[in-house]
Write an enzyme that holds these catalytic residues in place. Structure first.
Site, PDB file in Angstrom:
ATOM      1  N   LYS A 181       0.872  -1.186   0.000  1.00 22.11           N
ATOM      2  CA  LYS A 181       0.000   0.000   0.000  1.00 22.11           C
ATOM      3  C   LYS A 181       0.904   1.231   0.000  1.00 22.11           C
ATOM      4  CE  LYS A 181      -1.307   3.017   2.585  1.00 22.11           C
ATOM      5  NZ  LYS A 181      -1.442   4.148   1.640  1.00 22.11           N
ATOM      6  N   GLU A 256      10.084   2.024  10.586  1.00 27.19           N
ATOM      7  CA  GLU A 256      11.099   3.080  10.447  1.00 27.19           C
ATOM      8  C   GLU A 256      10.366   4.407  10.484  1.00 27.19           C
ATOM      9  OE1 GLU A 256      14.162   2.871  10.874  1.00 27.19           O
ATOM     10  OE2 GLU A 256      14.212   0.684  10.792  1.00 27.19           O
ATOM     11  N   CYS A 290      13.732  11.335   6.576  1.00 28.94           N
ATOM     12  CA  CYS A 290      13.839  11.027   8.000  1.00 28.94           C
ATOM     13  C   CYS A 290      15.273  11.216   8.480  1.00 28.94           C
ATOM     14  CB  CYS A 290      13.340   9.624   8.289  1.00 28.94           C
ATOM     15  SG  CYS A 290      14.194   8.373   7.353  1.00 28.94           S
ATOM     16  N   GLU A 391      10.004  16.409  14.969  1.00 31.92           N
ATOM     17  CA  GLU A 391      10.359  16.283  13.549  1.00 31.92           C
ATOM     18  C   GLU A 391       9.504  17.255  12.741  1.00 31.92           C
ATOM     19  OE1 GLU A 391       9.289  12.639  11.247  1.00 31.92           O
ATOM     20  OE2 GLU A 391      11.380  12.723  10.611  1.00 31.92           O
TER      21      GLU A 391
HETATM   22  N1  LIG Z   1      10.259   8.307   8.312  1.00 27.80           N
HETATM   23  C1  LIG Z   1       9.930   8.812   7.167  1.00 27.80           C
HETATM   24  O1  LIG Z   1      10.631   8.651   6.217  1.00 27.80           O
HETATM   25  C2  LIG Z   1       8.653   9.563   7.037  1.00 27.80           C
HETATM   26  C3  LIG Z   1       8.165  10.297   8.082  1.00 27.80           C
HETATM   27  N2  LIG Z   1       7.008  10.983   7.923  1.00 27.80           N
HETATM   28  C4  LIG Z   1       6.555  11.812   9.061  1.00 27.80           C
HETATM   29  O2  LIG Z   1       5.152  11.714   9.166  1.00 27.80           O
HETATM   30  C5  LIG Z   1       4.548  12.980   9.073  1.00 27.80           C
HETATM   31  C6  LIG Z   1       3.211  12.851   8.407  1.00 27.80           C
HETATM   32  O3  LIG Z   1       3.325  12.357   7.083  1.00 27.80           O
HETATM   33  P1  LIG Z   1       2.236  11.353   6.528  1.00 27.80           P
HETATM   34  O4  LIG Z   1       2.340  11.175   5.082  1.00 27.80           O
HETATM   35  O5  LIG Z   1       0.906  11.808   7.031  1.00 27.80           O
HETATM   36  O6  LIG Z   1       2.746   9.999   7.231  1.00 27.80           O
HETATM   37  P2  LIG Z   1       1.938   8.701   7.577  1.00 27.80           P
HETATM   38  O7  LIG Z   1       2.642   7.978   8.639  1.00 27.80           O
HETATM   39  O8  LIG Z   1       0.503   9.058   7.789  1.00 27.80           O
HETATM   40  O9  LIG Z   1       1.998   7.857   6.209  1.00 27.80           O
HETATM   41  C7  LIG Z   1       2.914   6.833   5.910  1.00 27.80           C
HETATM   42  C8  LIG Z   1       2.171   5.641   5.296  1.00 27.80           C
HETATM   43  O10 LIG Z   1       1.272   5.108   6.275  1.00 27.80           O
HETATM   44  C9  LIG Z   1      -0.059   5.069   5.754  1.00 27.80           C
HETATM   45  N3  LIG Z   1      -1.013   5.255   6.841  1.00 27.80           N
HETATM   46  C10 LIG Z   1      -1.607   6.411   7.259  1.00 27.80           C
HETATM   47  N4  LIG Z   1      -2.427   6.169   8.299  1.00 27.80           N
HETATM   48  C11 LIG Z   1      -2.356   4.843   8.552  1.00 27.80           C
HETATM   49  C12 LIG Z   1      -2.957   3.989   9.531  1.00 27.80           C
HETATM   50  N5  LIG Z   1      -3.817   4.462  10.443  1.00 27.80           N
HETATM   51  N6  LIG Z   1      -2.642   2.679   9.521  1.00 27.80           N
HETATM   52  C13 LIG Z   1      -1.755   2.195   8.629  1.00 27.80           C
HETATM   53  N7  LIG Z   1      -1.165   2.950   7.664  1.00 27.80           N
HETATM   54  C14 LIG Z   1      -1.458   4.259   7.632  1.00 27.80           C
HETATM   55  C15 LIG Z   1      -0.067   6.192   4.723  1.00 27.80           C
HETATM   56  O11 LIG Z   1      -1.127   6.033   3.809  1.00 27.80           O
HETATM   57  C16 LIG Z   1       1.302   6.015   4.094  1.00 27.80           C
HETATM   58  O12 LIG Z   1       1.274   4.943   3.185  1.00 27.80           O
HETATM   59  C17 LIG Z   1       5.559  13.819   8.339  1.00 27.80           C
HETATM   60  O13 LIG Z   1       5.385  15.163   8.625  1.00 27.80           O
HETATM   61  C18 LIG Z   1       6.847  13.264   8.864  1.00 27.80           C
HETATM   62  O14 LIG Z   1       7.147  13.855  10.105  1.00 27.80           O
HETATM   63  C19 LIG Z   1       6.301  10.932   6.771  1.00 27.80           C
HETATM   64  C20 LIG Z   1       6.747  10.212   5.701  1.00 27.80           C
HETATM   65  C21 LIG Z   1       7.988   9.498   5.742  1.00 27.80           C
HETATM   66  O1  LIG Z   2      18.722   9.462   3.582  1.00 21.08           O
HETATM   67  C1  LIG Z   2      18.282   8.581   2.844  1.00 21.08           C
HETATM   68  O2  LIG Z   2      18.787   8.317   1.755  1.00 21.08           O
HETATM   69  C2  LIG Z   2      17.108   7.741   3.269  1.00 21.08           C
HETATM   70  C3  LIG Z   2      16.123   8.528   4.053  1.00 21.08           C
HETATM   71  C4  LIG Z   2      14.923   7.735   4.432  1.00 21.08           C
HETATM   72  O3  LIG Z   2      14.966   6.542   4.553  1.00 21.08           O
HETATM   73  C5  LIG Z   2      13.655   8.407   4.665  1.00 21.08           C
HETATM   74  O4  LIG Z   2      13.599   9.628   4.650  1.00 21.08           O
HETATM   75  O5  LIG Z   2      12.656   7.696   4.855  1.00 21.08           O
END
Ligand SMILES: NC(=O)C1=CN([C@@H]2O[C@H](COP(=O)(O)OP(=O)(O)OC[C@H]3O[C@@H](n4cnc5c(N)ncnc54)[C@H](O)[C@@H]3O)[C@@H](O)[C@H]2O)C=CC1
Ligand SMILES: O=C(O)CCC(=O)C(=O)O
Length: 489
Positions: A181, A256, A290, A391
């Site tokens: 997904k 992650e 991240c 973050e």
């Molecule tokens: N670690 C990383 O690389 C990431 C961190 N983030 C953080 O999250 C914040 C919000 O971004 P979002 O796109 O809203 O992240 P999110 O955590 O809501 O989305 C990530 C994935 O989880 C899915 N998802 C959303 N709600 C869910 C639920 N209840 N159960 C299972 N899956 C679910 C989303 O559709 C997407 O595929 C950002 O501002 C950032 O701080 C967001 C994206 C990547």
């Molecule tokens: O720094 C990178 O290349 C990977 C970063 C990452 O995994 C993320 O933002 O989810």
């Protein structure tokens, strides 16, 4: 945005080897964040019934897939890699239009997807166990590894090719079947990835994609009784919900999540290189990594020089559409993300940080139609401020001075996250102290905080992850179970 449209305009789910519309009959528009009047296409706004179909298909396919040799599974991945390489230009452009980073970054990421596939294709030929001496001298004892079964893959929008690939490729090579997904924002990019798997001839059901709402499809994956493992990258809130749902039904999970990554600049650092790393690590991809640098801790004796150099260069960064080769930084990936970033900037100002540059939506007329935020630098930041703790996931840097390295490491560790951290210094004592005392899964010396290598383990400490590691050979730990064999004639 949910829009009624004809199904033929939309990208479909991929279930059991067939491209299919959702049973809900609904689609969602994928919007270009650099120009919100541009609809990139429509994707399925699926429901639980679609997920059930995908999981059933993956369940039916898992027996035959796990019985193939690793080399045979690897052959499929090599074919997928070749197809992705052939389509690199189109997939990179789609990624750019869906989430806004520059075309150069999108091309680089797609090439990284190719390399990830080839790396894991090769893993099909590597060892999966050890011989362990038994206390019975007539017996043989060894370990082997078996797949989990069906793996649910839930991915974010910030790395629409690399993250799905570093989860799906190891899942498949170690014999699991997959239901992915992707984030709704980048589901067309994901559909184009799935087309590479389809055309490489993977048997029906081995890989399936269902697009839709996070809570409905992602939540459905977390709770589905026929999914044995869930791998997730995204926010901490959602990650924790997934972990709890998986734990309550005994499924394996890997999360992650966020980071609040520090860059320490010691007085003996090459300041020009440190400024370059702060800008690249903190602001590339509009800070939406991240691993992005968020806090910059600078030794007091070089603080003013560093601050002047940094602000001078940040002010010169060119914002724009990722398809313009002059653009250095694109927009935030969606409206919610833009608004989150702006609200953090407001909090910084309200809590007394000193805004040095940026701080809002750019005034340029040609940027009116996108979710742009100016690259922003604060100083006068203290560790207890919200912008030093949470973050932001946007182009915001916080400068914090320090006197001694011990203090810098203590400040660097004073957050709930522990993903990535960097130091710029030439002093071996500083370097050794940093390696030993920094609570982060990834520590980098004289290099930016972002940028992970696909052959090395990747993951965080503290709240940044579920303490597992992804990528490289570490991936085998999540995607397989160890079976210990005791064998006697
Ligand atoms: N670690 C990383 O690389 C990431 C961190 N983030 C953080 O999250 C914040 C919000 O971004 P979002 O796109 O809203 O992240 P999110 O955590 O809501 O989305 C990530 C994935 O989880 C899915 N998802 C959303 N709600 C869910 C639920 N209840 N159960 C299972 N899956 C679910 C989303 O559709 C997407 O595929 C950002 O501002 C950032 O701080 C967001 C994206 C990547
Ligand atoms: O720094 C990178 O290349 C990977 C970063 C990452 O995994 C993320 O933002 O989810």
């Amino acid at each position: 945005m949910t829009i009624e449209t004809k199904q033929e305009q939309a990208y479909l789910n991929y279930i059991d080897g067939i491209w299919s519309p959702s049973v809900t009959g609904r689609v969602t528009a994928s919007i270009n964040p650099a120009n919100t009047s541009e609809i990139v296409g429509y994707v399925q706004d699926s429901g639980e019934a679609d997920l059930d179909l995908a999981v059933s298909a993956a369940n039916r396919a898992k027996g035959a897939w796990r019985k193939l040799s690793g080399a045979a599974r690897g052959d499929y991945l090599f074919k997928v890699a070749n197809l992705l390489e052939l389509r690199l230009a189109d997939i990179a452009e789609t990624m750019m239009r869906e989430m806004g980073k520059t075309l150069a970054e999108c091309k680089g990421e797609t090439a990284r997807g190719v390399a990830i596939l080839r790396y894991y294709a090769g893993e099909g030929m590597r060892k999966i166990g050890d011989v362990i001496p038994s206390t019975d001298n007539e017996a043989m004892m060894f370990t082997t590894r078996v797949p989990l079964g069906v793996v649910g893959v839930i991915t974010p929008w910030n790395f629409p090719v690399a993250i799905p690939m570093w989860k799906m490729a190891p899942a498949l090579i170690y014999g699991n079947t997959v239901v992915i997904k992707p984030a709704i924002e980048t589901s067309i990019t994901a559909a184009k990835l799935l087309a590479c798997f389809e055309e490489a001839g993977l048997p029906p059901g081995v890989i399936n994609m269902v697009t839709g709402d996070g809570a409905v499809i992602g939540g459905g994956i977390a709770q589905h009784p026929d999914i044995q493992g869930i791998t997730f990258t995204g926010s901490n809130n959602v990650g924790k919900q997934i972990g709890q749902a998986a734990l309550s039904r005994g499924a394996k999970y890997q999360l992650e999540m966020g980071g609040k990554n520090p860059l320490i600049v010691a007085e003996d650092a090459n300041l020009d290189l440190a400024v370059e790393a702060a800008i690249s690590g903190g602001l590339k991809s509009t800070g939406q990594k991240c691993t992005a640098t968020s806090r910059i801790l600078v030794q007091a004796s070089v603080y003013e020089t560093f601050r002047t150099k940094l602000v001078d260069q940040v002010k010169r960064l060119k914002l724009g559409n990722g398809n313009d080769s002059a653009t250095w930084m694109g927009p935030c990936a969606n409206e919610k993300q833009r608004d989150t970033v702006l609200s953090y900037i407001d909090k910084g100002i309200v809590e007394g940080a000193n805004l040095l540059c940026g701080g809002g939506i750019p005034a340029d007329e040609e940027l009116n139609n996108g979710y742009y935020v100016q690259p922003t630098v604060f100083d006068g930041v203290t560790s207890n401020m919200t912008i030093a703790q949470e973050e932001i996931f946007g182009p915001v840097l916080a400068l914090i001075p320090f006197d001694h390295l011990e203090e810098a490491i203590s400040l660097a560790n004073d957050v709930e996250y522990g993903l990535s951290a960097s130091i710029f210094t030439q002093n071996i004592g500083n370097i050794l102290a940093f390696i030993a005392d920094m609570d982060a899964g990834l520590v980098r010396i004289n290099a930016e905080t972002a940028g992970v290598e696909l052959q090395a383990p990747f993951g965080g400490m503290k709240q940044s992850s579920s303490h597992s590691r992804e990528q490289g050979q570490a991936a085998i730990e999540f995607f397989t179970s160890i079976k210990t064999v005791f064998l006697k004639a």
